[in-house]
Design a protein around this motif. Structure first.
Motif, mmCIF file in Angstrom:
data_model
loop_
_atom_site.group_PDB
_atom_site.id
_atom_site.type_symbol
_atom_site.label_atom_id
_atom_site.label_comp_id
_atom_site.label_asym_id
_atom_site.label_seq_id
_atom_site.Cartn_x
_atom_site.Cartn_y
_atom_site.Cartn_z
ATOM 1 N N GLU A 120 13.484 -40.109 -33.913
ATOM 2 C CA GLU A 120 13.951 -38.838 -33.343
ATOM 3 C C GLU A 120 15.440 -38.688 -33.634
ATOM 4 N N ASN A 121 15.726 -38.291 -34.841
ATOM 5 C CA ASN A 121 17.105 -38.236 -35.308
ATOM 6 C C ASN A 121 17.904 -37.187 -34.550
ATOM 7 N N PRO A 122 18.965 -37.628 -33.831
ATOM 8 C CA PRO A 122 19.751 -36.667 -33.050
ATOM 9 C C PRO A 122 20.857 -36.002 -33.866
ATOM 10 N N LEU A 123 20.996 -36.395 -35.104
ATOM 11 C CA LEU A 123 22.118 -35.874 -35.888
ATOM 12 C C LEU A 123 21.821 -34.491 -36.455
ATOM 13 N N ASN A 124 22.881 -33.802 -36.853
ATOM 14 C CA ASN A 124 22.724 -32.505 -37.506
ATOM 15 C C ASN A 124 22.732 -32.717 -39.015
ATOM 16 N N ASP A 125 22.130 -31.760 -39.701
ATOM 17 C CA ASP A 125 22.360 -31.714 -41.140
ATOM 18 C C ASP A 125 23.823 -31.312 -41.343
ATOM 19 N N ALA A 126 24.364 -31.714 -42.469
ATOM 20 C CA ALA A 126 25.785 -31.425 -42.653
ATOM 21 C C ALA A 126 26.097 -31.067 -44.101
ATOM 22 N N PHE A 127 27.183 -30.315 -44.255
ATOM 23 C CA PHE A 127 27.732 -30.080 -45.593
ATOM 24 C C PHE A 127 29.086 -30.786 -45.653
ATOM 25 N N ILE A 128 29.318 -31.437 -46.765
ATOM 26 C CA ILE A 128 30.616 -32.105 -46.925
ATOM 27 C C ILE A 128 31.436 -31.303 -47.925
ATOM 28 N N LEU A 129 32.605 -30.856 -47.458
ATOM 29 C CA LEU A 129 33.454 -30.042 -48.321
ATOM 30 C C LEU A 129 34.653 -30.872 -48.791
ATOM 31 N N GLU A 130 34.969 -30.670 -50.062
ATOM 32 C CA GLU A 130 36.213 -31.276 -50.544
ATOM 33 C C GLU A 130 37.147 -30.165 -50.963
ATOM 34 N N ALA A 131 38.366 -30.222 -50.454
ATOM 35 C CA ALA A 131 39.353 -29.198 -50.787
ATOM 36 C C ALA A 131 39.945 -29.478 -52.158
ATOM 37 N N GLU A 132 40.469 -28.427 -52.770
ATOM 38 C CA GLU A 132 41.082 -28.601 -54.092
ATOM 39 C C GLU A 132 42.256 -29.573 -54.019
ATOM 40 N N GLU A 133 43.056 -29.428 -52.981
ATOM 41 C CA GLU A 133 44.182 -30.327 -52.748
ATOM 42 C C GLU A 133 43.996 -30.959 -51.386
ATOM 43 N N PRO A 134 44.328 -32.241 -51.245
ATOM 44 C CA PRO A 134 44.177 -32.881 -49.936
ATOM 45 C C PRO A 134 44.905 -32.107 -48.830
ATOM 46 N N GLN A 135 46.051 -31.515 -49.189
ATOM 47 C CA GLN A 135 46.842 -30.818 -48.172
ATOM 48 C C GLN A 135 46.143 -29.560 -47.656
ATOM 49 N N LEU A 136 45.153 -29.063 -48.405
ATOM 50 C CA LEU A 136 44.487 -27.817 -48.013
ATOM 51 C C LEU A 136 43.337 -28.065 -47.039
ATOM 52 N N THR A 137 43.093 -29.348 -46.754
ATOM 53 C CA THR A 137 41.938 -29.714 -45.931
ATOM 54 C C THR A 137 41.875 -28.924 -44.624
ATOM 55 N N GLU A 138 43.004 -28.893 -43.956
ATOM 56 C CA GLU A 138 43.020 -28.244 -42.647
ATOM 57 C C GLU A 138 42.656 -26.761 -42.774
ATOM 58 N N HIS A 139 43.226 -26.149 -43.781
ATOM 59 C CA HIS A 139 42.990 -24.717 -44.013
ATOM 60 C C HIS A 139 41.504 -24.471 -44.254
ATOM 61 N N VAL A 140 40.912 -25.317 -45.102
ATOM 62 C CA VAL A 140 39.494 -25.185 -45.416
ATOM 63 C C VAL A 140 38.670 -25.326 -44.142
ATOM 64 N N ALA A 141 39.016 -26.298 -43.323
ATOM 65 C CA ALA A 141 38.275 -26.545 -42.094
ATOM 66 C C ALA A 141 38.316 -25.318 -41.184
ATOM 67 N N GLN A 142 39.497 -24.721 -41.085
ATOM 68 C CA GLN A 142 39.630 -23.545 -40.219
ATOM 69 C C GLN A 142 38.768 -22.385 -40.713
ATOM 70 N N GLN A 143 38.749 -22.209 -42.026
ATOM 71 C CA GLN A 143 37.927 -21.135 -42.582
ATOM 72 C C GLN A 143 36.444 -21.379 -42.302
ATOM 73 N N ALA A 144 36.063 -22.642 -42.483
ATOM 74 C CA ALA A 144 34.648 -22.975 -42.301
ATOM 75 C C ALA A 144 34.205 -22.719 -40.863
ATOM 76 N N GLU A 145 35.104 -22.959 -39.935
ATOM 77 C CA GLU A 145 34.765 -22.785 -38.527
ATOM 78 C C GLU A 145 34.354 -21.347 -38.188
ATOM 79 N N GLN A 146 34.839 -20.380 -38.963
ATOM 80 C CA GLN A 146 34.558 -18.972 -38.691
ATOM 81 C C GLN A 146 33.120 -18.592 -39.058
#
Lengths: 298, 228
Positions: A120-146
């Protein structure tokens, strides 16, 4: 300059090394010690840099899909994620794979406890995103949240930011240290060569009196400085190269985690050797020319 | 040959070493510079080989104006001037031959020429048989002869000797004078600052007396003066 004169300057420079044996020894030792420190630091900093950039590159955004989302909606979400700006890659990780990863990352004795979750797997399916630049990670995360049909977005906010801070602080400290050490050793060498020159002041005075040109007087000191620097870099190069190669063969394999591994000895050691040789030659020549300048005003 | 016009020298520390010196020395002359210690003899001599620059006035050597001479041309001026010091200034780790050859090596003379000329001048100062000795194996007089050999080996037109007999006993001093006279006979102009009364009074030459920075006497066949 005539070839014969060049040979004479070379011989003279070499002879001076021997003539002022202890002075030369002191100079070479100063260069040696400084370059060993510089060499060790250089290897350390370069590895640190390498480590930091691999950590940076490993930073990823995990987008967990809402459990209630239908397959349609999930497809739609994936398309949206692909369309996001600054996203380089989107990988799908279904919950079973996610659980595998989780179990594998645990210690053996804990793994069994989690095995039971397979039914009974309690986990969610997930997508793993890689940003073009490591520094953009936060920005990408914020966009994805919308986006719709998302349970949560996870990218290790704190960790990422702290890592970036640590990386830049480490780099700055390293650069400042290396530059500081270089100047210290330049100063030491120029002072030691100055002593060598003082002991030959009479010789220089006579050369000036019988009409030697300043260039002629300077050359042997140039050669001597160069030799001091180059000889001073021999031991550091040997020490750093053999020490690092030893470390690499001993611990290189064992240390290598996913993201932390030692840089291979080649070409790193070639680069470090050349840098040390270059610094040695530079500070030797610089030191001797600085010192001789004052004495030419007879 | 050497011409000073209204030359004065004041050192940076305010010491006024020479005042309004006018002097003309012709080629081939032998000139004694006499005067009490601190009168300005050394400054006078140093200005000729451009170790010091005059604060005022003009110095011409062989038609070259030393006051406008560029720093990079100074070495070439000095190749025409040989200098001999009271303390010899020999390099202790070089042999007699090497000490003399040094003066030619540093002006990049060909090796064959160096060997020939060094042996020539060692012959003049009568030290041919001691070419392989080191300075500390020689007597004071011999060491001074080596330094004279070094001063004349590149065939300068002028030899300047700053108290060359100052460190030597009377007999040895005469030896040195023989050598200097010999060089003078071959056409070299010689300027010699000295405190040696008997030499000046015996070997009669032109005497220039300097006191308190001024030339007080200039006689063609002069005496030492300064009676006791």
């Amino acid at each position: 300059m005539k070839g014969r004169t060049l040979v004479r300057h070379g011989k003279e420079g070499l002879k001076n090394l021997g003539r002022n044996g202890w002075m030369s020894f002191a100079s070479i030792s100063a260069v040696t010690i400084m370059l060993i420190v510089v060499g060790v630091f250089l290897a350390l900093i370069l590895n640190m840099n390498h480590f930091m950039s691999s950590v940076e590159e490993d930073v990823e955004v995990r987008v967990y899909v809402d459990l209630t989302a239908t397959e349609e909606e999930q497809k739609e979400l994936e398309q949206h994620l692909h369309d996001l700006e600054q996203v380089e890659r989107v990988t799908y990780l279904d919950k079973d794979e996610g659980l595998d990863q989780l179990i594998n990352s645990l210690a053996e004795e804990d793994q069994e406890a989690f095995e039971s979750l397979r039914d009974e797997n309690p986990l969610n399916d997930a997508f793993i995103l890689e940003a073009e630049e490591p520094q953009l990670t936060e920005h990408v995360a914020q966009q994805a949240e919308q986006l719709p049909h998302i349970d949560r977005v996870d990218y290790g906010e704190q960790v990422v930011e702290q890592l970036f801070n640590v990386t830049s602080v480490m780099r700055t400290i390293g650069i400042v240290l290396v530059i500081g050490l270089m100047f210290t050793s330049m100063f030491l060498i120029s002072n030691t060569i100055k002593l060598t020159i003082v002991s030959r002041q009479k010789e220089i005075q006579i050369m000036k009196l019988v009409g030697a040109t300043n260039g002629f007087i300077r050359w042997p000191f140039f050669v001597e400085g160069l030799l001091l620097g180059v000889l001073g870099s021999v031991i550091p190069i040997a020490a750093v190269v053999s020490g690092y190669s030893y470390l690499y063969t001993q611990f290189g394999e064992r240390l290598s985690l996913d993201f932390a591994e030692l840089l291979p000895a080649y070409p790193l050691m070639l680069q470090v050797s050349l840098v040390l040789l270059g610094i040695g030659a530079l500070i030797g020549v610089w030191g001797s020319l600085m010192s001789v300048r004052k004495f030419l005003k007879v | 040959m050497i011409e000073m016009t209204d030359v004065s020298k004041t050192y940076a520390n305010g010491v006024n070493a020479l005042n309004n010196i006018d002097v003309l020395i012709e080629k081939g002359e032998f000139v004694y510079i006499v005067g009490p210690s601190g009168a300005g003899k050394s400054t006078f001599i140093k200005m000729i080989y451009r170790e010091e620059k005059p604060s005022d006035g003009r110095i011409m050597i062989n038609g070259h104006d030393l006051t406008t001479l560029k720093e990079k041309h100074v070495p070439y001026l000095r190749r025409n001037i040989g200098v001999v010091f009271q303390d010899f200034k020999l390099l202790p780790k070089m042999t007699v031959f090497e000490n003399v050859a040094f003066a030619l090596e540093v002006i990049e003379e060909p090796r064959s020429e160096i060997k020939k000329r060094v042996m020539e001048v060692l012959d003049i100062v009568k030290l041919k048989n001691k070419a392989r000795f080191f300075p500390d194996e020689l007597s004071g007089g011999e060491q001074q002869r080596v330094s004279i050999a070094r001063a004349i080996v590149n065939r300068p037109q002028v030899v300047i000797a700053d108290e060359p007999t100052g460190n030597l006993d009377p007999d040895t001093s005469w030896e040195i004078m023989d050598v200097l006279e010999e060089i003078n006979k071959r056409g070299t102009t010689i300027l010699m600052a000295t405190h040696n009364r008997s030499i000046v009074n015996t070997i009669k030459k032109r005497v220039i007396a300097i006191e308190s920075g001024r030339i007080v006497r200039d006689e063609l066949r002069g005496d030492y003066g300064y009676e006791r």
